[in-house]
Design an enzyme around this catalytic site. Structure first.
Site, PDB file in Angstrom:
ATOM      1  N   PHE A   1       0.811  -1.231   0.000  1.00 12.76           N
ATOM      2  CA  PHE A   1       0.000   0.000   0.000  1.00 12.76           C
ATOM      3  C   PHE A   1       0.836   1.269   0.000  1.00 12.76           C
ATOM      4  O   PHE A   1       0.346   2.337  -0.347  1.00 12.76           O
ATOM      5  CB  PHE A   1      -0.935   0.007   1.232  1.00 12.76           C
ATOM      6  CG  PHE A   1      -0.255   0.428   2.507  1.00 12.76           C
ATOM      7  CD1 PHE A   1      -0.008   1.771   2.782  1.00 12.76           C
ATOM      8  CD2 PHE A   1       0.163  -0.512   3.449  1.00 12.76           C
ATOM      9  CE1 PHE A   1       0.637   2.167   3.952  1.00 12.76           C
ATOM     10  CE2 PHE A   1       0.806  -0.124   4.618  1.00 12.76           C
ATOM     11  CZ  PHE A   1       1.040   1.226   4.862  1.00 12.76           C
TER      12      PHE A   1
ATOM     13  N   LYS B   1      -0.992  -7.377  -9.217  1.00 13.14           N
ATOM     14  CA  LYS B   1      -1.974  -7.483  -8.120  1.00 13.14           C
ATOM     15  C   LYS B   1      -1.622  -6.383  -7.129  1.00 13.14           C
ATOM     16  O   LYS B   1      -0.762  -6.552  -6.274  1.00 13.14           O
ATOM     17  CB  LYS B   1      -1.871  -8.866  -7.464  1.00 13.14           C
ATOM     18  CG  LYS B   1      -3.146  -9.367  -6.820  1.00 13.14           C
ATOM     19  CD  LYS B   1      -3.692  -8.493  -5.709  1.00 13.14           C
ATOM     20  CE  LYS B   1      -2.926  -8.566  -4.423  1.00 13.14           C
ATOM     21  NZ  LYS B   1      -3.325  -7.519  -3.435  1.00 13.14           N
TER      22      LYS B   1
ATOM     23  N   GLU C   1      -4.984  -3.977  -2.040  1.00 17.82           N
ATOM     24  CA  GLU C   1      -6.422  -3.677  -2.021  1.00 17.82           C
ATOM     25  C   GLU C   1      -6.711  -2.389  -1.249  1.00 17.82           C
ATOM     26  O   GLU C   1      -7.804  -1.841  -1.330  1.00 17.82           O
ATOM     27  CB  GLU C   1      -7.209  -4.852  -1.436  1.00 17.82           C
ATOM     28  CG  GLU C   1      -6.922  -5.195   0.023  1.00 17.82           C
ATOM     29  CD  GLU C   1      -5.700  -6.104   0.208  1.00 17.82           C
ATOM     30  OE1 GLU C   1      -4.704  -5.956  -0.530  1.00 17.82           O
ATOM     31  OE2 GLU C   1      -5.745  -6.961   1.124  1.00 17.82           O
TER      32      GLU C   1
ATOM     33  N   SER D   1       5.210  -6.925   3.525  1.00 12.28           N
ATOM     34  CA  SER D   1       5.752  -7.241   4.849  1.00 12.28           C
ATOM     35  C   SER D   1       6.554  -8.547   4.798  1.00 12.28           C
ATOM     36  O   SER D   1       6.318  -9.404   3.930  1.00 12.28           O
ATOM     37  CB  SER D   1       4.602  -7.390   5.848  1.00 12.28           C
ATOM     38  OG  SER D   1       3.758  -8.449   5.436  1.00 12.28           O
TER      39      SER D   1
ATOM     40  N   CYS E   1       9.847   1.568   3.524  1.00 16.03           N
ATOM     41  CA  CYS E   1      10.735   0.482   3.943  1.00 16.03           C
ATOM     42  C   CYS E   1      12.162   0.995   4.104  1.00 16.03           C
ATOM     43  O   CYS E   1      13.028   0.279   4.568  1.00 16.03           O
ATOM     44  CB  CYS E   1      10.696  -0.649   2.938  1.00 16.03           C
ATOM     45  SG  CYS E   1      11.316  -0.141   1.346  1.00 16.03           S
TER      46      CYS E   1
ATOM     47  N   GLU F   1       9.401  -3.783  13.253  1.00 12.84           N
ATOM     48  CA  GLU F   1       9.065  -2.713  12.308  1.00 12.84           C
ATOM     49  C   GLU F   1       7.816  -1.998  12.813  1.00 12.84           C
ATOM     50  O   GLU F   1       6.769  -2.617  12.964  1.00 12.84           O
ATOM     51  CB  GLU F   1       8.802  -3.301  10.918  1.00 12.84           C
ATOM     52  CG  GLU F   1       8.477  -2.229   9.895  1.00 12.84           C
ATOM     53  CD  GLU F   1       8.275  -2.779   8.477  1.00 12.84           C
ATOM     54  OE1 GLU F   1       7.633  -3.826   8.326  1.00 12.84           O
ATOM     55  OE2 GLU F   1       8.776  -2.135   7.538  1.00 12.84           O
TER      56      GLU F   1
HETATM   57  P1  NAD Z   1       1.426  -6.657   3.171  1.00 12.39           P
HETATM   58  O1  NAD Z   1       2.454  -7.720   3.265  1.00 12.39           O
HETATM   59  O2  NAD Z   1       0.321  -6.654   4.159  1.00 12.39           O
HETATM   60  O3  NAD Z   1       0.720  -6.715   1.731  1.00 12.39           O
HETATM   61  C1  NAD Z   1       1.463  -6.761   0.533  1.00 12.39           C
HETATM   62  C2  NAD Z   1       0.657  -7.495  -0.534  1.00 12.39           C
HETATM   63  O4  NAD Z   1       0.385  -8.828  -0.087  1.00 12.39           O
HETATM   64  C3  NAD Z   1      -0.701  -6.857  -0.823  1.00 12.39           C
HETATM   65  O5  NAD Z   1      -0.905  -6.861  -2.207  1.00 12.39           O
HETATM   66  C4  NAD Z   1      -1.699  -7.754  -0.087  1.00 12.39           C
HETATM   67  O6  NAD Z   1      -2.942  -7.833  -0.741  1.00 12.39           O
HETATM   68  C5  NAD Z   1      -1.018  -9.112  -0.102  1.00 12.39           C
HETATM   69  N1  NAD Z   1      -1.296  -9.931   1.092  1.00 12.39           N
HETATM   70  C6  NAD Z   1      -1.560  -9.482   2.354  1.00 12.39           C
HETATM   71  N2  NAD Z   1      -1.706 -10.531   3.201  1.00 12.39           N
HETATM   72  C7  NAD Z   1      -1.525 -11.658   2.465  1.00 12.39           C
HETATM   73  C8  NAD Z   1      -1.532 -13.059   2.765  1.00 12.39           C
HETATM   74  N3  NAD Z   1      -1.765 -13.503   3.993  1.00 12.39           N
HETATM   75  N4  NAD Z   1      -1.293 -13.930   1.770  1.00 12.39           N
HETATM   76  C9  NAD Z   1      -1.056 -13.498   0.519  1.00 12.39           C
HETATM   77  N5  NAD Z   1      -1.040 -12.188   0.169  1.00 12.39           N
HETATM   78  C10 NAD Z   1      -1.268 -11.274   1.131  1.00 12.39           C
HETATM   79  O7  NAD Z   1       2.211  -5.266   3.159  1.00 12.39           O
HETATM   80  P2  NAD Z   1       1.605  -3.791   3.226  1.00 12.39           P
HETATM   81  O8  NAD Z   1       1.062  -3.541   4.595  1.00 12.39           O
HETATM   82  O9  NAD Z   1       0.736  -3.522   2.048  1.00 12.39           O
HETATM   83  O10 NAD Z   1       2.936  -2.920   2.999  1.00 12.39           O
HETATM   84  C11 NAD Z   1       3.781  -2.530   4.041  1.00 12.39           C
HETATM   85  C12 NAD Z   1       4.965  -3.470   4.171  1.00 12.39           C
HETATM   86  O11 NAD Z   1       5.666  -3.525   2.936  1.00 12.39           O
HETATM   87  C13 NAD Z   1       5.994  -2.998   5.198  1.00 12.39           C
HETATM   88  O12 NAD Z   1       6.428  -4.104   5.926  1.00 12.39           O
HETATM   89  C14 NAD Z   1       7.116  -2.434   4.345  1.00 12.39           C
HETATM   90  O13 NAD Z   1       8.382  -2.443   4.960  1.00 12.39           O
HETATM   91  C15 NAD Z   1       7.057  -3.338   3.173  1.00 12.39           C
HETATM   92  N6  NAD Z   1       7.696  -2.738   2.000  1.00 12.39           N
HETATM   93  C16 NAD Z   1       8.916  -3.217   1.646  1.00 12.39           C
HETATM   94  C17 NAD Z   1       9.578  -2.666   0.573  1.00 12.39           C
HETATM   95  C18 NAD Z   1      10.952  -3.153   0.187  1.00 12.39           C
HETATM   96  O14 NAD Z   1      11.445  -2.715  -0.819  1.00 12.39           O
HETATM   97  N7  NAD Z   1      11.577  -4.050   0.937  1.00 12.39           N
HETATM   98  C19 NAD Z   1       8.990  -1.631  -0.163  1.00 12.39           C
HETATM   99  C20 NAD Z   1       7.735  -1.183   0.213  1.00 12.39           C
HETATM  100  C21 NAD Z   1       7.090  -1.752   1.309  1.00 12.39           C
END
Ligand code: NAD
Length: 482
Positions: A149, A173, A176, A226, A281, A373
């Site tokens: 997000f 994808k 959401e 994450s 991140c 985090e």
């Molecule tokens: P998230 O892991 O909750 O979601 C990421 C994606 O995974 C979304 O598209 C979501 O729909 C999907 N998803 C969520 N739960 C799932 C599950 N149980 N099974 C399968 N798919 C699932 O992350 P977020 O809250 O959207 O983003 C924030 C996180 O992203 C933070 O931890 C941040 O550090 C990380 N991030 C990392 C980088 C990097 O380059 N390392 C860059 C941006 C964000």
């Protein structure tokens, strides 16, 4: 609702799937601005069929032909920058300036994709007398990109231009929580001349992601999100033998030495911990002050107090995020840490989800806030006597995205750069994001898989190599080893 339902885009058409609809909130004021289609396996199947059919023609075009779309796309990103930035601001909550910076970075990665004909062409060498070896890059086929997000435009653009310019067709994808920008990017790509079916957007959450991981017609997946989900996605995709790259969360350390330039260090650290409301991140999350650093911490607090929610500080993504972040602050306080600047209870006209900048001193490595985090505008300060103690704290983190050092000594900067356990190092820089053509990616539990997601490293991820050995020497006894 301000915007119509956000639907999937398959073969150039917007389509609503059978799945339920999820409300999309603007975190700035908590209002429902739209609803998003939560798709499942059937939609993923349809998207893969379409992308697979589109691959036939798209992969046959030359790289020079394919990048023409991205020259035009770059121009459209520039022409629509304000409108795109407003949309990001509305669905994500960051400030207009931060949203604009995201589009500027999207433009930079697109420019890199435009240069691919010059840097990703094959190689040919005479390896022995009359014998040539040639390497060509071939696209993989249908690939997928799953995004978080916090950067509704930049993270999708980390993958779309490079993967598609290199001849793949894609399923995106998006998160959401921020689905609107992705569809707008797809419209711009369509206007730039991208043929239907080359980029397909499947909206949804866990169910859609699992279907992507399991689908036998998808060759490779990148994931950004994450660490908890990165591990699940990496393992599930690899179990069905896909090429995988999964970027996870972070806990970035800034090591501050007493000789650091006080004003520069303070303003950089404050900007790093609070930019995008700490939801980056690459955000500074832990500061390790080595020796006497009170003069820098005082200036840092003064800087933090000038960061005002709703003015130069955006919202966090949801009420749940606000509660989680404030919970970390309260727990640290109960455990004996000292809150120097307190962002709890921030209020912007009684609406939205805001947390003010928060600086916490005398955090100890055993506290939860020291290692987990937080993903909010919160800086935990730990104090050490020596640089080796500071590095030991940094090295003990499960993550390894970024680490920075603030000092005026080149020798100390080199020492930290060499010994920090992180993929991206900053020297007097709070957010050390590599610029193109250098690639983006962390170490340890901040990234699973080999290579990085952007820059030259991504060329290897999105292609496979064909090696052809040819002998033109007519002498009968000369073989390829001669
Ligand atoms: P998230 O892991 O909750 O979601 C990421 C994606 O995974 C979304 O598209 C979501 O729909 C999907 N998803 C969520 N739960 C799932 C599950 N149980 N099974 C399968 N798919 C699932 O992350 P977020 O809250 O959207 O983003 C924030 C996180 O992203 C933070 O931890 C941040 O550090 C990380 N991030 C990392 C980088 C990097 O380059 N390392 C860059 C941006 C964000």
């Amino acid at each position: 609702m301000k915007y119509p339902i956000v639907k999937n885009i398959i073969n150039g058409k917007t389509e609503q799937s059978q799945g339920e609809l999820l409300d999309v909130y603007s975190p700035i004021n908590g209002e429902i601005i739209s609803q998003v289609n939560m798709s499942g396996k059937d939609t993923v199947d349809e998207a893969v069929k379409t992308a697979s059919a589109a691959f036939e023609e798209w992969s046959q075009k030359t790289l020079k032909e394919r990048v023409q779309v991205f020259f035009k796309y770059k121009q459209l990103l520039e022409e629509n920058m304000d409108e795109l930035s407003e949309l990001i601001q509305e669905e994500n909550g960051k400030t207009f300036g931060e949203a604009k910076a995201e589009i500027e970075k999207s433009i930079e990665v697109t420019e890199f994709a435009c240069s691919l004909p010059q840097i990703a062409s094959g190689e040919i060498q005479e390896v022995s007398r009359g014998v040539e070896c040639r390497i060509n890059r071939a696209p993989l086929g249908v690939v997928a990109s799953i995004t978080p997000f916090n950067f509704p435009s930049m993270v999708p653009n980390w993958t779309i231009p490079n993967a598609i310019a290199l001849g793949n067709t894609m399923i995106l994808k998006p998160s959401e929580q921020v689905p609107l920008s992705a569809n707008r990017l797809a419209e711009l790509l369509h206007d730039a001349g991208l043929p239907d079916g080359v980029l397909n957007i499947v909206h949804g959450g866990q169910e859609a992601v699992e279907a992507i991981c399991d689908h036998p017609g998808i060759e490779a997946i990148t994931f950004v999100g994450s660490t908890k989900v990165a591990k699940i996605v990496y393992q599930r995709g690899a179990a069905s033998l896909k090429r995988m790259l999964a970027l996870g969360g972070a806990k970035n350390h800034l090591i501050v030495l007493p000789d650091a330039h006080p004003e520069m260090a303070a303003s950089n650290i404050a900007a790093s911990m609070s930019g995008c409301a700490g939801q980056r991140c690459m955000a500074a999350s832990a500061m390790v002050a080595v020796g006497e650093s009170d003069h820098i911490i005082e200036k840092l607090c003064a800087e933090a107090k000038n960061i005002i929610p709703g003015e130069n500080l955006g919202s966090v993504i949801s009420q749940a995020a606000k509660e989680r972040i404030e919970g970390y602050i309260s727990e640290a306080e109960e455990q004996g840490a000292e809150i120097l600047v307190d962002g709890r209870g921030a209020d912007v006209n009684g609406k939205g989800y805001y947390v003010g900048p928060t600086v916490i001193d005398h955090v100890t490595p055993d506290m939860k806030i020291a290692s987990e985090e937080v993903f909010g505008p919160v800086l935990a300060i730990m104090r050490t006597d020596t640089i080796d103690e500071a590095l030991a704290i940094e090295n003990s983190s499960a993550y390894g995205n970024a680490a920075s050092v603030f000092t005026q000594s080149g020798k100390m900067a080199d020492y930290v750069a060499e010994n920090a356990s992180a993929g991206m190092i900053g020297v007097n820089i709070g957010v050390p994001v590599p610029r193109e053509p250098f690639s983006f990616g962390g170490w340890n539990e901040s990234k699973f898989g080999s290579g990085d997601i952007t820059g030259t490293s991504s060329i290897d991820f999105w292609t496979k190599l064909k090696k052809t050995t040819t002998k033109w020497n007519p002498e009968s006894k000369v073989n390829w080893m001669s």
